[in-house]
Each structure stands twice: as C-alpha cells, then as structure tokens.
Design an enzyme around this catalytic site. Structure first.
Site, PDB file in Angstrom:
ATOM      1  N   TYR A  11       7.968   0.616  -7.206  1.00 33.56           N
ATOM      2  CA  TYR A  11       7.055  -0.530  -7.052  1.00 33.56           C
ATOM      3  C   TYR A  11       6.721  -0.811  -8.609  1.00 33.56           C
ATOM      4  O   TYR A  11       6.724  -1.807  -8.979  1.00 33.56           O
ATOM      5  CB  TYR A  11       5.839  -0.132  -6.287  1.00 33.56           C
ATOM      6  N   GLU A  62       1.032  -1.110  -0.029  1.00 32.44           N
ATOM      7  CA  GLU A  62      -0.084   0.011   0.101  1.00 32.44           C
ATOM      8  C   GLU A  62       0.945   1.189  -0.016  1.00 32.44           C
ATOM      9  O   GLU A  62       1.757   1.088   0.635  1.00 32.44           O
ATOM     10  CB  GLU A  62      -0.623  -0.120   1.320  1.00 32.44           C
TER      11      GLU A  62
END
Ligand SMILES: CC(C)(COP(=O)(O)OP(=O)(O)OC[C@H]1O[C@@H](n2cnc3c(N)ncnc32)[C@H](O)[C@@H]1OP(=O)(O)O)[C@@H](O)C(=O)NCCC(=O)NCCS
Length: 164
Positions: free
Chosen positions: A126, A114
């Site tokens: 990411y 998250e």
C-alpha cells in the site's frame, strides 16, 4: 496443478467464483472470509452490489483477487490476496493497480483501506503505491494472543486519473 509459472490474466469475478476465492483466502488468511462474504462482490456484474472483485487467473485457476467497493466518488479496498506460490512477484501490485484504475474509470477520486499493523507485506504494498496513514483503530483486530491495531490509510486517485 502448478501455479508458479503460469501467466496471469485479469477479469471481473462472476457469481460462481466465490468458492474459489474463499479457498484461496483460506491459504493466506488465518481469519478467512467465508464463501458468503465473497458472494456479493461476485454478483456485482449483475448490478446487485456496490462491491466488486477482480481476479487474476491462469489456466482457470485463481491466483489472486482484490475486493473493493465504490460509493459515489469513494473507493474502498476490502480484501486482497495472492496465492502463496505467487507472492513476491508483483501480482499483488498489478491487481491493486488494476482495481484502482477501474475505480477511477467509474468516477472514484480517493481510495481508503484498513490493514493490520503487523502485516508488513500489505503495508509495503500500500505504501509503495502511495497510500498514507490517516489514523489508527487501537486493538481493533483479534490475534492468536490478543489484539492488534488497525491502520487506516488512503490515497488520492487524481494522479491515476490522467493515466486511465
Ligand atoms: C499482501 C499481498 C497481497 C501482496 O501480494 P504480492 O503479490 O506478494 O506483492 P507484490 O509482489 O506485488 O509486492 C508489492 C510490494 O509489496 C511489498 N511486499 C510484498 N511482499 C512483502 C513482504 N513479504 N515483506 C515486505 N513487503 C512486501 C513490497 O513493498 C513490494 O514491493 P517491492 O517488490 O518493490 O519491494 C500478499 O502478500 C498476500 O496475499 N498476503 C496475504 C493476504 C493479506 O495479508 N492481504 C492483505 C489484507 S489487508
């Protein structure tokens, strides 16, 4: 002590590392984790937790860390940070790759995380590794001026399985 030119080595966190990890976290995060939040990841070697932490160190100084958990075949990245003087030089990517490889060796087949919608550096990290958007938690995180969304991301670890 300079942290710019040192070569980093990686190792699993130990119980005494929570103080150093919390100090590093305070340098990079306006809402930092506390020492006690790092304690469980630093006790993982004793089998006391599903959380684990991997450290990048040079000359015994912590330059970066990644905290993740493993439950059955699912890994989850909980926190990652690199010392401000060492950012932008590939350490974050190396740490995350090392954690994912370790997760695969422990049987993980997918990894979740998250991230704050405005965190461009983390999102770039990411996305570059193959994490993709699964959903959005609207107004999840507090900010100095209000709230911002949390992006939920994940990636399959199946490709990594062949490399470990
Ligand atoms: C996010 C963080 C861990 C990245 O570590 P890093 O060592 O600086 O990152 P790397 O040098 O390994 O860069 C890997 C990729 O991340 C992205 N990235 C890194 N810094 C970036 C920046 N300032 N802006 C945009 N993208 C960035 C890029 O895609 C980069 O790949 P590239 O070099 O091929 O362009 C680091 O910026 C940090 O500690 N931030 C503060 C803590 C934090 O936000 N943690 C994430 C919580 S979800």
């Amino acid at each position: 002590m300079s942290v710019v030119g040192e070569h980093a080595t990686f190792r699993s966190a130990r119980p005494g590392d929570a103080v150093a990890l919390a100090a590093l976290e305070r340098l990079v995060n306006p809402s930092p984790w506390t020492e006690s939040q790092f304690n469980s990841a630093c006790s993982a070697q004793a089998g006391a937790s599903t959380e684990r932490a991997l450290l990048a160190c040079a000359d015994r100084q912590a330059l970066g860390f990644v905290v993740y958990s493993l439950i059955l075949d699912e890994a989850c990245i909980h926190n990652i940070a690199v010392h401000p003087l060492r950012q932008g030089r590939g350490l974050g990517r190396s740490l995350l790759n090392a954690a994912l490889a370790e997760a695969v060796r422990s049987g993980a087949t997918r990894c979740h995380l998250e991230v704050r919608a405005t965190n461009q550096a983390a999102r770039g990290l990411y996305e570059g590794l193959g994490f993709r958007l699964d959903g959005v938690r609207k107004n999840y995180y507090p900010t100095a001026t209000g709230r911002e969304d949390a992006l939920l991301m994940s990636m399959p670890l199946t490709e990594l399985e062949n490399q470990t």
